[in-house]
Design a protein around this motif. Structure first.
Motif, short mmCIF file in Angstrom:
data_model
loop_
_atom_site.label_atom_id
_atom_site.label_comp_id
_atom_site.label_asym_id
_atom_site.label_seq_id
_atom_site.Cartn_x
_atom_site.Cartn_y
_atom_site.Cartn_z
N ILE A 1 -0.49 1.35 -34.92
CA ILE A 1 -1.82 1.94 -35.09
C ILE A 1 -2.39 1.50 -36.42
O ILE A 1 -1.74 1.63 -37.45
CB ILE A 1 -1.76 3.47 -35.02
CG1 ILE A 1 -1.19 3.93 -33.68
CG2 ILE A 1 -3.15 4.08 -35.25
CD1 ILE A 1 -0.85 5.40 -33.62
N PHE A 2 -3.60 0.98 -36.38
CA PHE A 2 -4.36 0.66 -37.57
C PHE A 2 -5.57 1.58 -37.56
O PHE A 2 -6.31 1.63 -36.58
CB PHE A 2 -4.82 -0.80 -37.55
CG PHE A 2 -5.81 -1.11 -38.65
CD1 PHE A 2 -5.36 -1.45 -39.91
CD2 PHE A 2 -7.17 -0.99 -38.43
CE1 PHE A 2 -6.26 -1.70 -40.92
CE2 PHE A 2 -8.07 -1.24 -39.43
CZ PHE A 2 -7.62 -1.59 -40.69
N CYS B 1 -5.09 0.70 -31.48
CA CYS B 1 -3.72 0.98 -31.04
C CYS B 1 -3.23 -0.19 -30.20
O CYS B 1 -3.90 -0.61 -29.26
CB CYS B 1 -3.67 2.25 -30.19
SG CYS B 1 -4.08 3.72 -31.12
N VAL B 2 -2.04 -0.67 -30.52
CA VAL B 2 -1.43 -1.77 -29.79
C VAL B 2 -0.06 -1.32 -29.35
O VAL B 2 0.73 -0.87 -30.17
CB VAL B 2 -1.31 -3.03 -30.69
CG1 VAL B 2 -0.63 -4.16 -29.94
CG2 VAL B 2 -2.68 -3.47 -31.20
N THR B 3 0.22 -1.41 -28.05
CA THR B 3 1.55 -1.05 -27.55
C THR B 3 2.35 -2.32 -27.27
O THR B 3 1.79 -3.40 -27.13
CB THR B 3 1.47 -0.21 -26.26
OG1 THR B 3 0.81 -0.97 -25.26
CG2 THR B 3 0.73 1.09 -26.51
N SER C 1 -1.73 -0.55 -23.38
CA SER C 1 -2.85 -0.03 -24.16
C SER C 1 -3.10 -0.91 -25.37
O SER C 1 -2.31 -0.92 -26.29
CB SER C 1 -2.54 1.40 -24.61
OG SER C 1 -3.56 1.88 -25.44
N LEU C 2 -4.16 -1.66 -25.32
CA LEU C 2 -4.60 -2.45 -26.46
C LEU C 2 -6.04 -2.02 -26.70
O LEU C 2 -6.98 -2.72 -26.37
CB LEU C 2 -4.50 -3.95 -26.15
CG LEU C 2 -3.12 -4.45 -25.74
CD1 LEU C 2 -3.19 -5.85 -25.17
CD2 LEU C 2 -2.19 -4.43 -26.92
N ASP C 3 -6.20 -0.82 -27.22
CA ASP C 3 -7.50 -0.18 -27.26
C ASP C 3 -8.07 -0.12 -28.66
O ASP C 3 -7.36 -0.22 -29.65
CB ASP C 3 -7.41 1.25 -26.72
CG ASP C 3 -6.97 1.30 -25.27
OD1 ASP C 3 -7.34 0.38 -24.52
OD2 ASP C 3 -6.27 2.25 -24.89
N GLU C 4 -9.37 0.13 -28.68
CA GLU C 4 -10.09 0.28 -29.93
C GLU C 4 -10.98 1.51 -29.82
O GLU C 4 -11.61 1.75 -28.79
CB GLU C 4 -10.94 -0.97 -30.15
CG GLU C 4 -11.84 -0.91 -31.35
CD GLU C 4 -12.69 -2.16 -31.49
OE1 GLU C 4 -13.42 -2.23 -32.48
OE2 GLU C 4 -12.62 -3.05 -30.63
N TRP C 5 -11.01 2.31 -30.88
CA TRP C 5 -11.88 3.47 -30.94
C TRP C 5 -12.77 3.36 -32.16
O TRP C 5 -12.35 2.85 -33.19
CB TRP C 5 -11.07 4.77 -31.06
CG TRP C 5 -10.35 5.16 -29.83
CD1 TRP C 5 -10.79 5.95 -28.83
CD2 TRP C 5 -9.01 4.79 -29.47
NE1 TRP C 5 -9.82 6.08 -27.86
CE2 TRP C 5 -8.73 5.38 -28.23
CE3 TRP C 5 -8.04 3.99 -30.07
CZ2 TRP C 5 -7.51 5.22 -27.58
CZ3 TRP C 5 -6.83 3.82 -29.43
CH2 TRP C 5 -6.58 4.44 -28.21
N THR D 1 -4.77 3.40 -42.79
CA THR D 1 -3.43 3.84 -42.40
C THR D 1 -2.86 2.80 -41.44
O THR D 1 -3.52 2.42 -40.47
CB THR D 1 -3.46 5.22 -41.71
OG1 THR D 1 -4.05 6.16 -42.59
CG2 THR D 1 -2.05 5.67 -41.35
N ILE D 2 -1.67 2.34 -41.73
CA ILE D 2 -0.95 1.42 -40.86
C ILE D 2 0.31 2.14 -40.43
O ILE D 2 1.11 2.54 -41.28
CB ILE D 2 -0.62 0.10 -41.58
CG1 ILE D 2 -1.92 -0.56 -42.06
CG2 ILE D 2 0.18 -0.84 -40.68
CD1 ILE D 2 -1.71 -1.66 -43.06
N GLU D 3 0.48 2.32 -39.13
CA GLU D 3 1.57 3.15 -38.61
C GLU D 3 2.29 2.43 -37.49
O GLU D 3 1.67 1.76 -36.67
CB GLU D 3 1.00 4.47 -38.10
CG GLU D 3 2.00 5.39 -37.48
CD GLU D 3 1.36 6.68 -36.98
OE1 GLU D 3 2.07 7.41 -36.27
OE2 GLU D 3 0.19 6.96 -37.28
#
Length: 152
Positions: free
Chosen positions: A38-39, A47-49, A54-58, A110-112
């Protein structure tokens, strides 16, 4: 006596080699076994799985809630592996920001990495430019920014 010294040095070399390869294997396992990377910035969350589900952007709206963007981010396996590698290095060996913006100005990044039951993260608050802190930060920024515009 010479045979004993030779045998001892061979055993020592084998032990050191095995020990170093185990550390590398453990680090590689951490890169392979993530569930989500998660960036998150002030305005965007990506979010990248590890399984393409799920390679989504919010986008963060004014009320503080996130709205999912319809566009899917298509990272290749090599790009996802690189994201995991750079994010893991940034989290485990963070570069301290020397320039801080005051009064909440600047970016909060935040990089998680989530391992399904456990997460590790690195958080930068009110900094001028997170992408120029280290070579790993720069490379992570370049991969993400190639897919979608993100704050520098």
């Amino acid at each position: 006596m010479k045979k004993f010294v030779l045998l001892a040095s061979i055993i020592t070399t084998c032990i050191i080699t095995q020990s170093c390869s185990q550390k590398k294997e453990n680090a590689n396992k951490n890169l392979r076994d993530y569930c989500t990377i998660i960036f998150e910035s002030n305005r965007k969350k990506i979010c990248v799985t590890d399984d393409f589900s799920s390679l989504d952007e919010w986008i963060k709206e004014k009320d503080g809630k996130y709205k999912q963007v319809q566009k899917k981010l298509n990272f290749t396996k090599n790009e996802r592996d690189s994201l995991a590698k750079y994010a893991y290095r940034i989290i485990n060996q963070p570069t301290l920001a020397t320039k801080m913006m005051t009064c909440g100005a600047g970016e909060n990044i935040t990089i998680e990495i989530s391992y399904c039951t456990t997460s590790i993260l690195c958080k930068y608050s009110s900094i001028e430019s997170w992408s120029s802190l280290s070579n790993d930060n720069k490379k992570l920024y370049e991969i993400l920014n190639a897919k979608t515009a993100i704050p520098k």
